[in-house]
Scaffold this motif. Structure first.
Motif, short mmCIF file in Angstrom:
data_model
loop_
_atom_site.label_atom_id
_atom_site.label_comp_id
_atom_site.label_asym_id
_atom_site.label_seq_id
_atom_site.Cartn_x
_atom_site.Cartn_y
_atom_site.Cartn_z
N LYS A 1 0.85 -1.20 0.00
CA LYS A 1 0.00 0.00 0.00
C LYS A 1 0.87 1.24 0.00
N GLY A 2 1.94 1.21 0.82
CA GLY A 2 2.86 2.34 0.90
C GLY A 2 3.53 2.60 -0.43
N ALA A 3 3.97 1.52 -1.06
CA ALA A 3 4.64 1.65 -2.35
C ALA A 3 3.69 2.25 -3.37
N ALA B 1 1.16 4.23 -2.80
CA ALA B 1 0.96 5.64 -2.50
C ALA B 1 2.16 6.46 -2.96
N SER B 2 3.37 5.90 -2.77
CA SER B 2 4.57 6.67 -3.08
C SER B 2 4.76 6.87 -4.59
N ILE B 3 4.22 5.98 -5.39
CA ILE B 3 4.32 6.24 -6.84
C ILE B 3 3.06 6.94 -7.35
N GLY B 4 2.24 7.39 -6.44
CA GLY B 4 1.09 8.19 -6.81
C GLY B 4 -0.04 7.43 -7.47
N SER C 1 -5.31 1.34 -6.16
CA SER C 1 -4.58 0.69 -5.07
C SER C 1 -5.52 -0.16 -4.22
#
Lengths: 476, 286
Positions: free
Chosen positions: A110-112, A114-117, A123
């Motif tokens: 989930k974090g990954a 979010a970090s690539i938008g 997601s």
């Protein structure tokens, strides 16, 4: 008519004429000659030991496991032992897998995202829907399967299954069915589609149809995990922890035995109504006991059965996860599609001691029974709104122990009746779509396919309805 | 061109080539091809009674892991796989286990039809060495249909455990086909089995299979007469007497095949190009 055709027709005519001259006993005469030749050749080639063996281990074991008195108790004991090992052994690795796949890997993904938008919708669909459904399938199903299948295959390799068939043969005959149905039922305990194909060993079409239609009552791979999990969580919780494993194992055996009894009952009913006819006789060979090849068996049962079933479950879990997530997050009139469906199914579900969530899960799981439990859990989380752990609607959260699971299901309105009826319904409902297709291929008849698919479903609805009414009557 | 050796089978040019053509090398080089069955040179059928270890032999040869189980009637459909041995590519078909080839049930029909119409180059009959007499019933029936067969005398380890001695050379003489003792579960005897398959497939071994002795004179006369007619219609047919038997028994499938003219395909004479190096390993004693 060409000269060639005429020559061929003449040969057939000559054969017909000679058949009359040779007379009736032709076939028997021929078989006798065959047997005589075989006996003579075997006798010339084989030297037998002079002295009789003092002790024949195979015979001694056979006398015990096929005994009228000890045969059945030993059978039940043996299967109970297998399930007990499965249930007690699967807990630890299950927790381990879910902590890795769900507690640790899911937030990272989930974090990954979010970090690539990545958009929240995508997601959610990918990781809260598809990934979590798959992770659940793996952590819930892999450990019990990895223990159960090798044990079952070891029994098979050892030569125990034909003895079970031998024990059951008499009852099958009394049910008006073919004794070899015991063998196709055994296959059904692995996979009903395989069991339906295995009915080819039965010669008579009437008895083969009975075997095909009733094969669904043999609890298959896809349903064992449901039984084992629900028995562990609900039935095991009724008794002190020391006995929990044993009691849940017995509950699973009870369901499997009920399936066998239903097979007899259904066979009897069919052979006394729409499939009347004579029972044919056959000889059943009891193969010698062979020391099981432990490592090879574990390896092949992992590849053949465990990975096969897991792969099937994963393949179906991916789209199912997506559908469930979408149905939970797409709203019509402020209420999600899933809730609409659940509310629609709830009255019927409650009537038969289940609920709308379970019925919806069984509709989603028509392609594969394997995903019933993950679907039930996702939908229950959705309905109860238990998203305190930061997950959104239709998202499964960590379930690190059976107690958490029990609490979640209690929050979803589950009682002991729900659990028992779910176990019953899991045993008695329509076969999965693969099996239905196989039945159609084997029978070539839409009518019999419909009978095989719909009659267990009808029976399941009746049984759960009756159990629910009786349960409520006696203040359960 | 100096780097292109002249092909001469009698005088190999390099060590590598010498190795590649040496029988000892190829024997140690079974290549399990799994489900890869492309460009096969020969087709091998695996027949046998239920629970004699056909699937185990199949798995050992192909490297596949078809589920095996210690109970009769496990394989009801046929499984196929491939292997390479002695430079030849083989397709191998695992048939359902049957006690006879009289086609009274679906599985018997599958097995019979394949041996009959599938035209395997070699039919391997897997038999249980501990139950030879009953297993021979099927062997004799197969030998009535095809003459290119190898008997795999499996479970020889169990026969030893039961203190049974099977004289495989005598059996081979009596049956007129190669007999190879194996313990497929322990992978014993598989190289010899492969060699025997290879020899029969390539025509190095010529089988003279045992044919059923019919006791009744009336039957014997009828068979001979019918077989003569069939032979006249199909000069290439090697199993005319078996076809006659089936016709007398009223086997509709065979009658239909006869009408269609499919019977002509049943026999494929031993390839002529192998004729010069035939080594008659097997001779009929009687």
């Amino acid at each position: 008519m060409s000269a060639q055709t005429e020559q061929r027709e003449n040969i057939i005519k000559l054969a017909d004429q000679l058949r009359w001259e040779v007379g009736q006993g032709f076939h028997e005469q021929l078989m006798e000659d065959l047997y005589t030749d075989a006996a003579r050749l075997a006798d010339r080639a084989v030297t037998r030991p002079d002295s009789k063996e003092r002790f024949d281990l195979d015979r001694t074991i056979d006398r015990l496991v096929t005994s009228r008195v000890w045969g059945f108790p030993m059978m039940i004991l043996l299967f109970a032992l297998v399930f007990w090992i499965t249930i007690t052994g699967a807990n630890v690795p299950s927790g381990f897998l879910s902590s890795i796949l769900i507690d640790q890997l899911h937030p990272i993904l989930k974090g990954a995202a979010a970090s690539i938008g990545m958009s929240a919708f995508l997601s959610g669909l990918l990781f809260d829907g598809m990934y979590l459904a798959t992770a659940w399938v793996i952590s819930v199903m892999l450990p019990p399967m990895a223990i159960f299948f090798p044990l079952f295959t070891l029994l098979e390799d050892f030569g125990y299954l034909p003895r079970v068939a031998f024990n059951l043969d008499n009852i099958f005959k009394k049910s008006g069915a073919h004794g070899k149905q015991a063998l196709s039922m055994m296959m059904g305990f692995g996979c009903n589609a395989a069991g339906v194909v295995a009915t080819r060993v039965i010669d008579s079409p009437r008895e083969r149809l009975i075997a095909i239609i009733t094969n669904n009552f043999a609890l298959c791979n896809g349903r064992w995990p449901t039984q084992i999990l629900i028995a562990t969580v609900f039935i095991g919780a009724l008794v002190p922890p020391a006995l929990a494993g044993l009691v849940s194992a017995l509950a699973v055996v009870g369901i499997a035995v009920l399936g066998v009894l239903l097979t007899f009952a259904a066979s009897w009913t069919l052979s006394h109504t729409i499939l009347r006819g004579e029972v044919s006789t056959f000889s059943l060979e009891l193969p010698p006991y062979r020391p099981p090849r432990v490592w090879q068996t574990i390896y092949t049962s992992m590849i053949d059965r465990t990975m096969y079933v897991l792969w099937r479950a994963v393949v179906f879990a991916l789209p199912a996860g997506a559908i469930i997530w979408l149905s939970a997050n797409v709203s019509i009139g402020g209420v999600s599609v899933a809730e609409h469906l659940i509310n629609f199914l709830n009255p019927v579900g409650i009537l038969i001691g289940l609920n709308g969530v379970i019925l919806l899960a069984y509709i989603v799981a028509i392609p594969a029974n394997e995903i019933v439990i993950p679907t039930v859990l996702m939908l229950t989380v959705l309905v109860t709104g238990t998203s305190s752990q930061g997950a959104g609607a239709g998202v499964m959260f960590e379930i690190d122990s059976n107690t958490t699971l029990l609490n979640l299901l209690h929050a979803g309105g589950w009682t002991l009746l729900t659990a028992i009826n779910l176990m019953l319904f899991s045993l008695i409902h329509n076969p999965c779509s693969t099996t239905i297709y196989t039945i159609y291929k084997e029978t070539g008849s839409l009518k019999w396919t419909a009978v095989a698919a719909l009659s267990p479903l009808a029976l399941g609805l009746i049984v759960t309805f009756v159990v629910a009414q009786v349960w409520r009557l006696f203040g359960g | 061109m100096s780097n292109q050796p002249i092909a001469n089978p009698l005088q190999p040019q390099s060590v590598a080539e010498a190795c590649a053509t040496c029988p000892a090398h190829s024997r140690a080089n079974l290549l399990r091809l799994g489900v890869d069955m492309t460009d096969w040179d020969y087709v091998v059928a695996l027949a046998g009674n239920p629970n004699t270890g056909k699937s185990t032999v199949f798995n050992a040869l192909t490297g596949l892991r078809q589920h095996t189980g210690n109970w009769p009637g496990k394989t009801v459909t046929r499984a196929e796989g491939g292997f390479q041995f002695g430079g030849q590519r083989y397709k191998i078909v695992d048939l359902p286990g049957t006690y006879s080839l009289l086609a009274t049930s679906v599985d018997e029909e599958v097995a019979r039809d394949f041996i009959l119409f599938g035209q395997p180059d070699v039919t391997v009959i897997v038999v249980d060495a501990t139950r030879l007499e009953r297993n021979l019933n099927l062997v004799l029936q197969v030998l009535e249909i095809t003459e290119r067969a190898v008997v795999c005398l499996n479970l020889i380890d169990e026969a030893k455990r039961h203190k049974l001695e099977v004289d495989e050379r005598r059996l081979a003489r009596d049956l007129g086909v190669p007999v190879v003792p194996t313990a497929a579960r322990q992978r014993q005897g598989l190289q010899e089995l492969l060699q025997a398959i290879d020899d029969v497939a390539t025509g190095r071994t010529v089988c003279r299979p045992h044919r059923l002795k019919v006791q009744s004179d009336k039957l014997s006369y009828a068979l001979d007469r019918l077989a003569r007619e069939i032979q006249a219609a199909y000069p290439q047919l090697s199993n005319a007497r078996w076809v006659a038997l089936r016709l007398l028994d009223g086997d509709e499938a065979i009658a239909d095949a006869l009408r269609r003219g499919d019977l002509g395909d049943l026999n494929r004479a031993v390839a002529a190009e192998h004729a010069q190096n035939i080594i008659p390993l097997v001779e009929v004693a009687s």
